[in-house]
Scaffold this motif. Structure first.
Motif, PDB file in Angstrom:
ATOM      1  N   HIS A 231     -15.476 -21.875  70.386  1.00  0.00           N
ATOM      2  CA  HIS A 231     -15.542 -20.530  70.714  1.00  0.00           C
ATOM      3  C   HIS A 231     -16.525 -19.674  69.852  1.00  0.00           C
ATOM      4  N   ALA A 232     -17.038 -18.490  70.498  1.00  0.00           N
ATOM      5  CA  ALA A 232     -17.726 -17.759  69.871  1.00  0.00           C
ATOM      6  C   ALA A 232     -16.826 -17.253  68.670  1.00  0.00           C
ATOM      7  N   ASP A 233     -17.650 -17.001  67.358  1.00  0.00           N
ATOM      8  CA  ASP A 233     -16.880 -16.085  66.758  1.00  0.00           C
ATOM      9  C   ASP A 233     -16.943 -14.481  66.880  1.00  0.00           C
ATOM     10  N   SER A 234     -16.478 -13.654  65.778  1.00  0.00           N
ATOM     11  CA  SER A 234     -16.581 -12.548  66.365  1.00  0.00           C
ATOM     12  C   SER A 234     -17.689 -11.758  66.397  1.00  0.00           C
ATOM     13  N   ARG A 235     -18.649 -12.340  65.608  1.00  0.00           N
ATOM     14  CA  ARG A 235     -20.196 -11.620  65.499  1.00  0.00           C
ATOM     15  C   ARG A 235     -20.840 -12.297  66.848  1.00  0.00           C
ATOM     16  N   GLU A 236     -20.662 -13.448  67.062  1.00  0.00           N
ATOM     17  CA  GLU A 236     -21.336 -13.895  68.420  1.00  0.00           C
ATOM     18  C   GLU A 236     -20.914 -13.514  69.777  1.00  0.00           C
ATOM     19  N   LEU A 237     -19.498 -13.120  69.601  1.00  0.00           N
ATOM     20  CA  LEU A 237     -18.852 -12.563  71.020  1.00  0.00           C
ATOM     21  C   LEU A 237     -19.269 -11.193  71.043  1.00  0.00           C
ATOM     22  N   LEU A 238     -19.421 -10.422  69.901  1.00  0.00           N
ATOM     23  CA  LEU A 238     -19.827  -9.026  69.932  1.00  0.00           C
ATOM     24  C   LEU A 238     -21.299  -8.990  70.449  1.00  0.00           C
ATOM     25  N   GLU A 239     -22.067  -9.898  70.026  1.00  0.00           N
ATOM     26  CA  GLU A 239     -23.558  -9.996  70.365  1.00  0.00           C
ATOM     27  C   GLU A 239     -23.494 -10.372  71.728  1.00  0.00           C
ATOM     28  N   ALA A 240     -22.692 -11.115  72.382  1.00  0.00           N
ATOM     29  CA  ALA A 240     -22.773 -11.615  74.003  1.00  0.00           C
ATOM     30  C   ALA A 240     -22.186 -10.395  74.489  1.00  0.00           C
TER      31      ALA A 240
ATOM     32  N   ALA B  98     -22.160   0.431  77.458  1.00  0.00           N
ATOM     33  CA  ALA B  98     -22.555   1.733  77.972  1.00  0.00           C
ATOM     34  C   ALA B  98     -21.956   1.925  79.463  1.00  0.00           C
ATOM     35  N   GLU B  99     -21.743   0.767  80.181  1.00  0.00           N
ATOM     36  CA  GLU B  99     -21.134   0.626  81.604  1.00  0.00           C
ATOM     37  C   GLU B  99     -19.767   0.513  81.557  1.00  0.00           C
ATOM     38  N   VAL B 100     -19.041  -0.310  80.624  1.00  0.00           N
ATOM     39  CA  VAL B 100     -17.718  -0.913  80.846  1.00  0.00           C
ATOM     40  C   VAL B 100     -16.895   0.439  80.502  1.00  0.00           C
ATOM     41  N   ARG B 101     -15.893   0.596  81.295  1.00  0.00           N
ATOM     42  CA  ARG B 101     -14.958   1.625  81.546  1.00  0.00           C
ATOM     43  C   ARG B 101     -13.744   1.401  80.331  1.00  0.00           C
ATOM     44  N   HIS B 102     -13.242   0.069  80.636  1.00  0.00           N
ATOM     45  CA  HIS B 102     -12.047  -0.430  79.864  1.00  0.00           C
ATOM     46  C   HIS B 102     -12.116  -1.876  79.537  1.00  0.00           C
ATOM     47  N   VAL B 103     -11.984  -2.039  78.073  1.00  0.00           N
ATOM     48  CA  VAL B 103     -12.046  -3.516  77.935  1.00  0.00           C
ATOM     49  C   VAL B 103     -10.471  -4.090  77.806  1.00  0.00           C
ATOM     50  N   PHE B 104     -10.246  -5.185  77.996  1.00  0.00           N
ATOM     51  CA  PHE B 104      -8.927  -5.735  77.712  1.00  0.00           C
ATOM     52  C   PHE B 104      -9.151  -7.036  76.769  1.00  0.00           C
ATOM     53  N   VAL B 105      -8.482  -6.953  75.634  1.00  0.00           N
ATOM     54  CA  VAL B 105      -8.897  -8.015  74.564  1.00  0.00           C
ATOM     55  C   VAL B 105      -7.788  -8.964  74.777  1.00  0.00           C
ATOM     56  N   VAL B 106      -7.846 -10.233  75.150  1.00  0.00           N
ATOM     57  CA  VAL B 106      -6.782 -11.409  75.342  1.00  0.00           C
ATOM     58  C   VAL B 106      -7.144 -12.524  74.357  1.00  0.00           C
ATOM     59  N   HIS B 107      -6.157 -13.436  74.512  1.00  0.00           N
ATOM     60  CA  HIS B 107      -6.601 -14.869  73.994  1.00  0.00           C
ATOM     61  C   HIS B 107      -6.962 -14.893  72.700  1.00  0.00           C
ATOM     62  N   GLY B 108      -6.025 -14.038  71.818  1.00  0.00           N
ATOM     63  CA  GLY B 108      -6.080 -14.091  70.345  1.00  0.00           C
ATOM     64  C   GLY B 108      -4.933 -13.922  69.733  1.00  0.00           C
ATOM     65  N   GLU B 109      -4.446 -14.541  68.707  1.00  0.00           N
ATOM     66  CA  GLU B 109      -3.212 -14.029  68.036  1.00  0.00           C
ATOM     67  C   GLU B 109      -3.443 -12.501  67.669  1.00  0.00           C
ATOM     68  N   GLU B 110      -2.392 -11.743  67.494  1.00  0.00           N
ATOM     69  CA  GLU B 110      -2.341 -10.516  67.440  1.00  0.00           C
ATOM     70  C   GLU B 110      -3.348  -9.816  66.187  1.00  0.00           C
TER      71      GLU B 110
ATOM     72  N   LEU C 159     -13.770  -5.366  81.765  1.00  0.00           N
ATOM     73  CA  LEU C 159     -14.053  -6.588  81.173  1.00  0.00           C
ATOM     74  C   LEU C 159     -12.665  -7.129  80.417  1.00  0.00           C
ATOM     75  N   ILE C 160     -12.447  -8.385  80.911  1.00  0.00           N
ATOM     76  CA  ILE C 160     -11.439  -9.056  80.045  1.00  0.00           C
ATOM     77  C   ILE C 160     -12.104  -9.947  79.148  1.00  0.00           C
ATOM     78  N   THR C 161     -11.807  -9.888  77.753  1.00  0.00           N
ATOM     79  CA  THR C 161     -12.562 -10.723  76.750  1.00  0.00           C
ATOM     80  C   THR C 161     -11.479 -11.712  76.109  1.00  0.00           C
ATOM     81  N   GLU C 162     -11.916 -12.841  75.779  1.00  0.00           N
ATOM     82  CA  GLU C 162     -11.284 -13.533  74.486  1.00  0.00           C
ATOM     83  C   GLU C 162     -11.429 -13.097  73.240  1.00  0.00           C
ATOM     84  N   SER C 163     -10.418 -13.504  72.388  1.00  0.00           N
ATOM     85  CA  SER C 163     -10.940 -13.233  70.925  1.00  0.00           C
ATOM     86  C   SER C 163     -10.196 -13.973  69.994  1.00  0.00           C
ATOM     87  N   THR C 164     -10.238 -15.384  70.325  1.00  0.00           N
ATOM     88  CA  THR C 164      -9.721 -16.175  69.583  1.00  0.00           C
ATOM     89  C   THR C 164     -10.223 -16.225  68.173  1.00  0.00           C
TER      90      THR C 164
END
Ligand SMILES: [Zn+2]
Length: 459
Positions: A403-412, A418-430, A205-210
């Motif tokens: 953009h979803a906020d942190s809570r909305e994004l996490l809910e989404a 359980a399935e995802v082996r690796h998540v990459f968090v992009v599109h957010g300042e550090e 999964l590649i997810t944004e994190s604005t």
């Protein structure tokens, strides 16, 4: 054989979204966004793309915003001739936005040349036309082959019209994995648009994190806050200057104003949309009512439009835009959204010295932008190179974000843990990106990485 991904932008940053997949030697780029920010740095990064365009086989574009699409014509100029897959609405919107981007670059170049500086636009209108010929619209849910070994499906991201989450089935040397890219993830209950669709189970999964470290107020609260701000400003007697991105925010603000006026929550008032781009984009949005949510469709069926109602005027020519200098009340909605360019700067120049006027920001202001400086309370700022004392009010409304906020994004995303082996968090300042990575780990995601620029990860 190879199966991996290289993060070529929006890595610990919010602009320049570009992620390069390598599937058995075939290369597919997810998004080709423009880097925005301080001019010199941004120019350099947009000029020298960190990949070889001729070795690229295809692009999948999540949505039309320039930080996701804006370097496509550069890619084409440098020799890319492959297909660019996106939804039909994204194709329509990208054509308008990219043409505008070429025009702004030409204007900047001319402006800088007069001051003795060199700036070479990264592409011109011909490159944009060629780019548009390479756009390959694909409807939501229509599965299609991107290249052999890569099959794609676009799901509604609920962020702007036509925005998509990209689900990819990758196959290399008998190995199959499924990867999803959130693109920019919208919010439930956003005006006009349908809610974001749920992603199916995936391996990567590649997810944004604005807004990975923030929680937005609800839309209802935001509408209420907008009404209060407008009421107060009407009483104060000044005008409201509302910088807004042409695509997304402008239409959402109009929708909000339309609802507040028709509910009698604020008095009818004069509203100018002073951005030729916003007018054109709104025209494109109006042509895709099939993508609207039930509420907006019902509104249209009842003969009301959130884009055209009493008091709203779309300003087209420069003369009329100039005449807005005389306007002392009402709302001027103008671009660019972060006050970096465009007609909004002329209006700011008029308003900045007037204590009764108000700049109302409703969107994300990237570091280094004039918008961020206003919000940070600078006493003086530069507009067109001239120093101005900041005397007008600056107010900020957070909740209109698309953009979803942190809570909305996490809910989404939570159901994928359980399935995802690796998540990459992009599109957010550090900071937001790292904070959101922590929250994902707390929610049970096993491996979470916040990639750095050009990092390569084997899948
Ligand atoms: Zn976006």
């Amino acid at each position: 054989m190879s199966l991996g991904i290289r993060f070529l932008g929006a890595a610990r940053a919010v602009t320049g979204s570009r992620h390069l997949l390598d599937v058995g030697g075939r290369r597919v780029l997810l998004d080709c966004g423009m880097v925005q920010g301080p001019r010199q740095l941004a120019n350099r990064l947009n000029e020298q793309l960190p990949l070889e365009p001729r070795e690229l086989d295809a692009v999948v574009l999540s949505h039309a915003h320039i930080d996701h699409s804006g370097s496509l014509p550069r890619l084409v100029k440098l020799g890319f001739r492959g297909p660019i897959y996106c939804t039909p609405a994204t194709a329509d919107l990208a054509a308008v936005l990219l043409e505008d981007s070429a025009r702004i670059q030409a204007q900047d170049a001319a402006h800088l040349a007069r001051r003795g500086h060199q700036f070479q636009p990264t592409y011109d209108p011909d490159d944009v036309r060629q780019t548009c010929r390479q756009l390959q619209p694909r409807a939501y849910h229509a599965r299609f082959d991107v290249v052999p070994g890569v099959r794609a499906e676009l799901l509604d991201a609920g962020h702007i019209l036509g925005s998509a989450q990209v689900v990819l089935d990758l196959e290399d040397a008998g190995r199959r994995v499924r990867l999803a890219f959130t693109g920019d993830h919208g919010r439930r209950g956003l005006p006009i648009l349908r809610d974001p669709e749920r992603l199916p189970p995936v391996d990567y999964l590649i997810t944004e994190s604005t807004y990975g470290d923030r929680v937005h107020p609800s839309y209802d609260r935001t509408f209420e806050a907008l009404a209060s701000v407008i009421d107060e400003e009407i009483r104060d007697g000044g005008r409201i200057l509302l910088p807004a991105f042409s695509l997304g925010r402008t239409q959402n603000v109009l929708y909000a104003l339309c609802r507040l006026i028709s509910a009698g929550r604020i008095p009818p008032l004069r509203i100018w949309i002073d951005s030729p781009l916003s007018s054109r984009v709104t025209g494109v949005v109006e042509r895709h009512p099939d993508l609207f949510d039930a509420e907006t469709r019902a509104m249209l069926r009842a003969g009301r439009s959130p884009f055209q109602f009493e008091g709203v005027r779309y300003v087209e020519d420069v003369e009329e835009s100039r005449s807005l200098n005389q306007v002392r009340d009402g709302i001027i909605i103008s671009a660019s959204g972060m006050l970096e360019s465009g007609r909004v700067l002329h209006h700011l120049k008029t308003s900045i010295g007037r204590p009764e006027d108000c700049v109302l920001t409703v969107g994300y202001m990237a570091e280094g932008t004039l918008g961020r400086k206003l919000l940070s309370g600078y006493e003086h700022v530069r507009i067109f190179g001239e120093r101005h004392a900041l005397r007008c009010k600056v107010r900020n409304l957070d909740g209109l974000s698309a953009h979803a906020d942190s809570r909305e994004l996490l809910e989404a995303l939570r159901h994928l843990a359980a399935e995802v082996r690796h998540v990459f968090v992009v599109h957010g300042e550090e900071d937001p990106a790292l904070r959101f990575a922590d929250r994902l780990e707390d929610a049970g995601f096993r491996a979470v990485t916040v990639p750095v620029y050009k990092q390569w990860v084997e899948l």
